[in-house]
Motif scaffolding. Structure first.
Motif, mmCIF file in Angstrom:
data_model
loop_
_atom_site.group_PDB
_atom_site.id
_atom_site.type_symbol
_atom_site.label_atom_id
_atom_site.label_comp_id
_atom_site.label_asym_id
_atom_site.label_seq_id
_atom_site.Cartn_x
_atom_site.Cartn_y
_atom_site.Cartn_z
ATOM 1 N N SER A 1 0.792 -1.235 0.000
ATOM 2 C CA SER A 1 0.000 0.000 0.000
ATOM 3 C C SER A 1 0.820 1.279 0.000
ATOM 4 C CB SER A 1 -0.935 0.006 1.216
ATOM 5 O OG SER A 1 -0.164 -0.055 2.408
ATOM 6 N N GLY A 2 2.035 1.243 -0.547
ATOM 7 C CA GLY A 2 2.846 2.448 -0.603
ATOM 8 C C GLY A 2 2.240 3.496 -1.519
ATOM 9 N N VAL A 3 2.382 4.750 -1.142
ATOM 10 C CA VAL A 3 1.943 5.867 -1.983
ATOM 11 C C VAL A 3 2.786 5.863 -3.248
ATOM 12 C CG1 VAL A 3 1.885 8.398 -2.129
ATOM 13 C CG2 VAL A 3 1.173 7.252 -0.031
ATOM 14 N N ILE A 4 2.159 6.211 -4.385
ATOM 15 C CA ILE A 4 2.866 6.202 -5.671
ATOM 16 C C ILE A 4 2.999 7.631 -6.190
ATOM 17 C CG2 ILE A 4 2.816 5.413 -8.062
ATOM 18 C CD1 ILE A 4 1.092 3.022 -7.089
ATOM 19 N N LEU A 5 4.264 8.047 -6.427
ATOM 20 C CA LEU A 5 4.557 9.307 -7.101
ATOM 21 C C LEU A 5 5.029 8.981 -8.511
ATOM 22 C CD1 LEU A 5 6.543 11.535 -4.566
ATOM 23 C CD2 LEU A 5 4.103 11.501 -5.012
ATOM 24 N N VAL A 6 4.547 9.744 -9.481
ATOM 25 C CA VAL A 6 4.923 9.551 -10.881
ATOM 26 C C VAL A 6 5.621 10.817 -11.354
ATOM 27 C CG1 VAL A 6 4.104 9.077 -13.217
ATOM 28 C CG2 VAL A 6 2.928 8.049 -11.252
ATOM 29 N N GLN A 7 6.890 10.676 -11.711
ATOM 30 C CA GLN A 7 7.659 11.797 -12.238
ATOM 31 C C GLN A 7 7.619 11.683 -13.757
ATOM 32 O OE1 GLN A 7 11.581 11.888 -10.587
ATOM 33 N NE2 GLN A 7 12.007 13.933 -11.333
ATOM 34 N N THR A 8 7.094 12.711 -14.436
ATOM 35 C CA THR A 8 6.909 12.627 -15.883
ATOM 36 C C THR A 8 7.931 13.489 -16.622
ATOM 37 O OG1 THR A 8 5.254 14.414 -15.878
ATOM 38 C CG2 THR A 8 4.432 12.159 -15.642
ATOM 39 N N LEU A 9 8.389 12.926 -17.725
ATOM 40 C CA LEU A 9 9.314 13.627 -18.609
ATOM 41 C C LEU A 9 8.868 13.392 -20.043
ATOM 42 C CD1 LEU A 9 11.239 12.012 -16.276
ATOM 43 C CD2 LEU A 9 12.886 13.509 -17.340
ATOM 44 N N GLU A 10 9.335 14.259 -20.917
ATOM 45 C CA GLU A 10 9.157 14.023 -22.344
ATOM 46 C C GLU A 10 10.459 14.393 -23.020
ATOM 47 O OE1 GLU A 10 6.239 14.933 -26.124
ATOM 48 O OE2 GLU A 10 5.548 15.451 -24.123
ATOM 49 N N LYS A 11 11.082 13.401 -23.640
ATOM 50 C CA LYS A 11 12.396 13.546 -24.264
ATOM 51 C C LYS A 11 13.413 14.097 -23.273
ATOM 52 C CE LYS A 11 10.493 14.001 -28.840
ATOM 53 N NZ LYS A 11 10.294 14.817 -30.025
ATOM 54 N N GLY A 12 13.344 13.603 -22.048
ATOM 55 C CA GLY A 12 14.307 13.976 -21.026
ATOM 56 C C GLY A 12 14.017 15.275 -20.293
ATOM 57 N N LEU A 13 12.979 15.999 -20.708
ATOM 58 C CA LEU A 13 12.639 17.264 -20.054
ATOM 59 C C LEU A 13 11.524 17.053 -19.043
ATOM 60 C CD1 LEU A 13 12.657 19.635 -23.163
ATOM 61 C CD2 LEU A 13 14.473 19.316 -21.446
ATOM 62 N N GLU A 14 11.762 17.526 -17.825
ATOM 63 C CA GLU A 14 10.820 17.392 -16.717
ATOM 64 C C GLU A 14 9.478 18.042 -17.075
ATOM 65 O OE1 GLU A 14 10.221 15.775 -13.111
ATOM 66 O OE2 GLU A 14 12.279 16.028 -13.785
ATOM 67 N N SER A 15 8.372 17.301 -16.865
ATOM 68 C CA SER A 15 7.055 17.888 -17.150
ATOM 69 C C SER A 15 6.119 17.866 -15.953
ATOM 70 C CB SER A 15 6.406 17.199 -18.355
ATOM 71 O OG SER A 15 6.251 15.821 -18.128
ATOM 72 N N GLY A 16 6.519 17.218 -14.857
ATOM 73 C CA GLY A 16 5.679 17.276 -13.669
ATOM 74 C C GLY A 16 5.874 16.104 -12.733
ATOM 75 N N LEU A 17 5.313 16.270 -11.549
ATOM 76 C CA LEU A 17 5.316 15.223 -10.535
ATOM 77 C C LEU A 17 3.881 15.066 -10.067
ATOM 78 C CD1 LEU A 17 7.183 13.346 -8.843
ATOM 79 C CD2 LEU A 17 7.206 15.144 -7.117
ATOM 80 N N PHE A 18 3.412 13.821 -10.006
ATOM 81 C CA PHE A 18 2.024 13.540 -9.682
ATOM 82 C C PHE A 18 1.949 12.472 -8.601
ATOM 83 C CE2 PHE A 18 2.336 15.010 -13.985
ATOM 84 C CZ PHE A 18 1.302 15.915 -14.106
ATOM 85 N N GLU A 19 0.896 12.556 -7.793
ATOM 86 C CA GLU A 19 0.681 11.590 -6.727
ATOM 87 C C GLU A 19 -0.662 10.914 -6.918
ATOM 88 O OE1 GLU A 19 0.363 11.414 -1.847
ATOM 89 O OE2 GLU A 19 1.150 13.206 -2.825
ATOM 90 N N ARG A 20 -0.688 9.613 -6.731
ATOM 91 C CA ARG A 20 -1.942 8.854 -6.767
ATOM 92 C C ARG A 20 -2.621 9.049 -5.412
ATOM 93 N NH1 ARG A 20 -3.282 3.158 -5.448
ATOM 94 N NH2 ARG A 20 -5.036 2.562 -6.769
ATOM 95 N N VAL A 21 -3.821 9.644 -5.446
ATOM 96 C CA VAL A 21 -4.542 9.957 -4.204
ATOM 97 C C VAL A 21 -5.963 9.396 -4.271
ATOM 98 C CG1 VAL A 21 -3.214 12.054 -3.707
ATOM 99 C CG2 VAL A 21 -5.298 12.213 -5.075
ATOM 100 N N PRO A 22 -6.525 9.008 -3.119
ATOM 101 C CA PRO A 22 -7.919 8.548 -3.108
ATOM 102 C C PRO A 22 -8.855 9.720 -3.404
ATOM 103 C CG PRO A 22 -6.906 8.312 -0.916
ATOM 104 C CD PRO A 22 -5.892 8.924 -1.812
ATOM 105 N N ASN A 23 -9.949 9.424 -4.115
ATOM 106 C CA ASN A 23 -10.936 10.481 -4.374
ATOM 107 C C ASN A 23 -12.232 10.170 -3.625
ATOM 108 O OD1 ASN A 23 -12.364 8.609 -5.938
ATOM 109 N ND2 ASN A 23 -11.551 9.384 -7.872
ATOM 110 N N LEU A 24 -13.185 11.053 -3.722
ATOM 111 C CA LEU A 24 -14.435 10.922 -2.975
ATOM 112 C C LEU A 24 -15.338 9.799 -3.473
ATOM 113 C CD1 LEU A 24 -15.259 14.705 -2.535
ATOM 114 C CD2 LEU A 24 -14.233 13.150 -0.870
ATOM 115 N N ASP A 25 -15.082 9.314 -4.681
ATOM 116 C CA ASP A 25 -15.894 8.237 -5.261
ATOM 117 C C ASP A 25 -15.418 6.849 -4.828
ATOM 118 O OD1 ASP A 25 -17.320 10.184 -6.641
ATOM 119 O OD2 ASP A 25 -16.020 10.035 -8.407
#
Length: 113
Positions: free
Chosen positions: A37-61
């Motif tokens: 049950s570890g939290v998952i962070l996704v670091q995104t790149l495109e052609k080696g250039l940083e485009s963001g960091l995202f976290e998988r979080v529970p939603n209200l649904d």
């Protein structure tokens, strides 16, 4: 009443890595977290250039969503590294996977949310 079965963090990260690789991108597990049950962070790149960091979080649904977190890519690699180091200190069970593929965020949403 038993809880609904759900995929483990390790299964989700593995599926995301395989899916991105099959589509011609690169996926690297930077940090292995808690298998279940570890939290998952996704670091995104495109052609080696940083485009963001995202976290998988529970939603209200009762499901999950991908939420942008951490510093903006324009703040530089040092700001990102400091943010990740703080997160790892506060949550040693954290997973971090890096995706380098066009539309990396879409791959993550479709696979782990």
């Amino acid at each position: 009443m038993p809880a609904d079965p759900r995929l483990t963090s390790a299964m989700l990260v593995g599926a995301l890595r395989r899916r991105v690789t099959a589509a011609g991108g690169f996926a690297t597990i930077l940090v292995k977290g808690d298998e279940i049950s570890g939290v998952i962070l996704v670091q995104t790149l495109e052609k080696g250039l940083e485009s963001g960091l995202f976290e998988r979080v529970p939603n209200l649904d009762g499901g999950y969503a991908l939420m942008r977190c951490g510093p903006a890519p324009t703040e530089g690699l040092e700001a990102m590294a400091q943010y990740i180091a703080r997160r790892r200190r506060s949550d040693p069970d954290l997973w971090i996977i890096e995706l380098d593929i066009p539309e990396a965020e879409r791959f993550a949403v479709e696979t782990i949310c």
